[in-house]
Motif scaffolding. Structure first.
Motif, short mmCIF file in Angstrom:
data_model
loop_
_atom_site.label_atom_id
_atom_site.label_comp_id
_atom_site.label_asym_id
_atom_site.label_seq_id
_atom_site.Cartn_x
_atom_site.Cartn_y
_atom_site.Cartn_z
N HIS A 1 -25.37 3.68 -30.00
CA HIS A 1 -25.14 2.28 -29.67
C HIS A 1 -24.69 2.16 -28.22
O HIS A 1 -24.08 3.08 -27.68
CB HIS A 1 -24.08 1.66 -30.58
CG HIS A 1 -24.49 1.62 -32.01
ND1 HIS A 1 -25.10 0.53 -32.58
CD2 HIS A 1 -24.41 2.55 -33.00
CE1 HIS A 1 -25.36 0.78 -33.84
NE2 HIS A 1 -24.96 2.01 -34.12
N HIS A 2 -24.98 1.03 -27.60
CA HIS A 2 -24.61 0.84 -26.20
C HIS A 2 -23.21 0.27 -26.02
O HIS A 2 -22.58 0.50 -25.00
CB HIS A 2 -25.62 -0.09 -25.50
CG HIS A 2 -26.99 0.50 -25.41
ND1 HIS A 2 -27.30 1.53 -24.56
CD2 HIS A 2 -28.12 0.23 -26.09
CE1 HIS A 2 -28.57 1.87 -24.71
NE2 HIS A 2 -29.10 1.09 -25.64
N ALA A 3 -22.73 -0.48 -27.00
CA ALA A 3 -21.45 -1.16 -26.87
C ALA A 3 -20.28 -0.18 -26.74
O ALA A 3 -20.20 0.80 -27.47
CB ALA A 3 -21.20 -2.08 -28.06
N ILE A 4 -19.41 -0.48 -25.79
CA ILE A 4 -18.18 0.28 -25.60
C ILE A 4 -17.03 -0.67 -25.88
O ILE A 4 -17.04 -1.82 -25.46
CB ILE A 4 -18.08 0.85 -24.17
CG1 ILE A 4 -19.20 1.86 -23.93
CG2 ILE A 4 -16.71 1.48 -23.93
CD1 ILE A 4 -19.27 2.39 -22.52
N TYR A 5 -16.04 -0.17 -26.62
CA TYR A 5 -14.89 -0.97 -27.00
C TYR A 5 -13.61 -0.34 -26.47
O TYR A 5 -13.47 0.89 -26.44
CB TYR A 5 -14.78 -1.07 -28.53
CG TYR A 5 -15.97 -1.71 -29.18
CD1 TYR A 5 -16.04 -3.09 -29.32
CD2 TYR A 5 -17.03 -0.94 -29.65
CE1 TYR A 5 -17.15 -3.69 -29.92
CE2 TYR A 5 -18.13 -1.53 -30.25
CZ TYR A 5 -18.17 -2.90 -30.38
OH TYR A 5 -19.27 -3.49 -30.97
N LEU A 6 -12.66 -1.19 -26.11
CA LEU A 6 -11.32 -0.78 -25.75
C LEU A 6 -10.42 -1.16 -26.92
O LEU A 6 -10.43 -2.31 -27.36
CB LEU A 6 -10.86 -1.51 -24.48
CG LEU A 6 -9.40 -1.32 -24.08
CD1 LEU A 6 -9.12 0.14 -23.70
CD2 LEU A 6 -9.05 -2.24 -22.92
N MET A 7 -9.67 -0.21 -27.44
CA MET A 7 -8.78 -0.51 -28.54
C MET A 7 -7.52 -1.19 -28.00
O MET A 7 -6.93 -0.73 -27.02
CB MET A 7 -8.40 0.78 -29.28
CG MET A 7 -9.58 1.46 -29.94
SD MET A 7 -10.50 0.42 -31.11
CE MET A 7 -9.22 -0.01 -32.26
N SER A 8 -7.16 -2.32 -28.64
CA SER A 8 -5.99 -3.08 -28.22
C SER A 8 -5.36 -3.75 -29.43
O SER A 8 -6.03 -4.52 -30.13
CB SER A 8 -6.40 -4.14 -27.19
OG SER A 8 -5.29 -4.92 -26.80
N ARG A 9 -4.11 -3.42 -29.70
CA ARG A 9 -3.36 -4.00 -30.83
C ARG A 9 -4.08 -3.80 -32.16
O ARG A 9 -4.15 -4.71 -32.99
CB ARG A 9 -3.08 -5.47 -30.59
CG ARG A 9 -2.23 -5.71 -29.36
CD ARG A 9 -1.97 -7.16 -29.14
NE ARG A 9 -1.14 -7.30 -27.93
CZ ARG A 9 -0.49 -8.38 -27.63
NH1 ARG A 9 -0.55 -9.44 -28.40
NH2 ARG A 9 0.24 -8.43 -26.53
N GLY A 10 -4.67 -2.62 -32.33
CA GLY A 10 -5.34 -2.29 -33.57
C GLY A 10 -6.70 -2.94 -33.75
O GLY A 10 -7.29 -2.87 -34.83
N LYS A 11 -7.21 -3.54 -32.68
CA LYS A 11 -8.52 -4.20 -32.73
C LYS A 11 -9.43 -3.60 -31.67
O LYS A 11 -8.97 -3.04 -30.69
CB LYS A 11 -8.37 -5.70 -32.50
CG LYS A 11 -7.54 -6.38 -33.57
CD LYS A 11 -7.39 -7.85 -33.31
CE LYS A 11 -6.55 -8.49 -34.42
NZ LYS A 11 -6.37 -9.92 -34.20
N LYS A 12 -10.75 -3.77 -31.88
CA LYS A 12 -11.72 -3.29 -30.90
C LYS A 12 -12.15 -4.46 -30.02
O LYS A 12 -12.50 -5.52 -30.53
CB LYS A 12 -12.91 -2.61 -31.56
CG LYS A 12 -13.77 -3.50 -32.42
CD LYS A 12 -14.88 -2.69 -33.08
CE LYS A 12 -15.87 -3.55 -33.81
NZ LYS A 12 -15.55 -3.88 -35.17
N VAL A 13 -12.07 -4.25 -28.72
CA VAL A 13 -12.44 -5.29 -27.76
C VAL A 13 -13.70 -4.82 -27.04
O VAL A 13 -13.69 -3.79 -26.36
CB VAL A 13 -11.29 -5.53 -26.74
CG1 VAL A 13 -11.70 -6.56 -25.71
CG2 VAL A 13 -10.02 -5.95 -27.47
N TRP A 14 -14.77 -5.58 -27.19
CA TRP A 14 -16.05 -5.23 -26.57
C TRP A 14 -15.97 -5.44 -25.07
O TRP A 14 -15.63 -6.53 -24.60
CB TRP A 14 -17.15 -6.09 -27.19
CG TRP A 14 -18.51 -5.90 -26.60
CD1 TRP A 14 -19.09 -4.72 -26.23
CD2 TRP A 14 -19.47 -6.91 -26.35
NE1 TRP A 14 -20.37 -4.94 -25.76
CE2 TRP A 14 -20.62 -6.30 -25.81
CE3 TRP A 14 -19.48 -8.29 -26.51
CZ2 TRP A 14 -21.74 -7.00 -25.45
CZ3 TRP A 14 -20.62 -8.99 -26.16
CH2 TRP A 14 -21.73 -8.34 -25.63
#
Length: 64
Positions: free
Chosen positions: A16-29
């Protein structure tokens, strides 16, 4: 994923191309390379995870 990655972790599912940053237990695209770079993130720090392993992690958003 068995465990939610720690805040600040960069994750990308294999194939997959999407990269996420983990923040407060959630994934941020991170929506595009320009945003990634402007945030001072490191491409080498992106952790590859198995496909589908982020499905149970809730979506988050960047707080401004």
């Amino acid at each position: 994923m068995r465990r939610t990655p720690a805040d600040g972790t960069l994750v990308q599912e294999h194939g997959h191309h999407a990269i996420y940053l983990m923040s407060r237990g959630k994934k941020v695209w991170i929506q595009n390379p320009e945003t990634f770079v402007s945030m001072g993130l490191d491409w080498a720090a992106v952790r590859k995870v198995p496909p589908g392993s982020l499905a149970t992690v809730p979506d988050g958003s960047l707080e401004r």
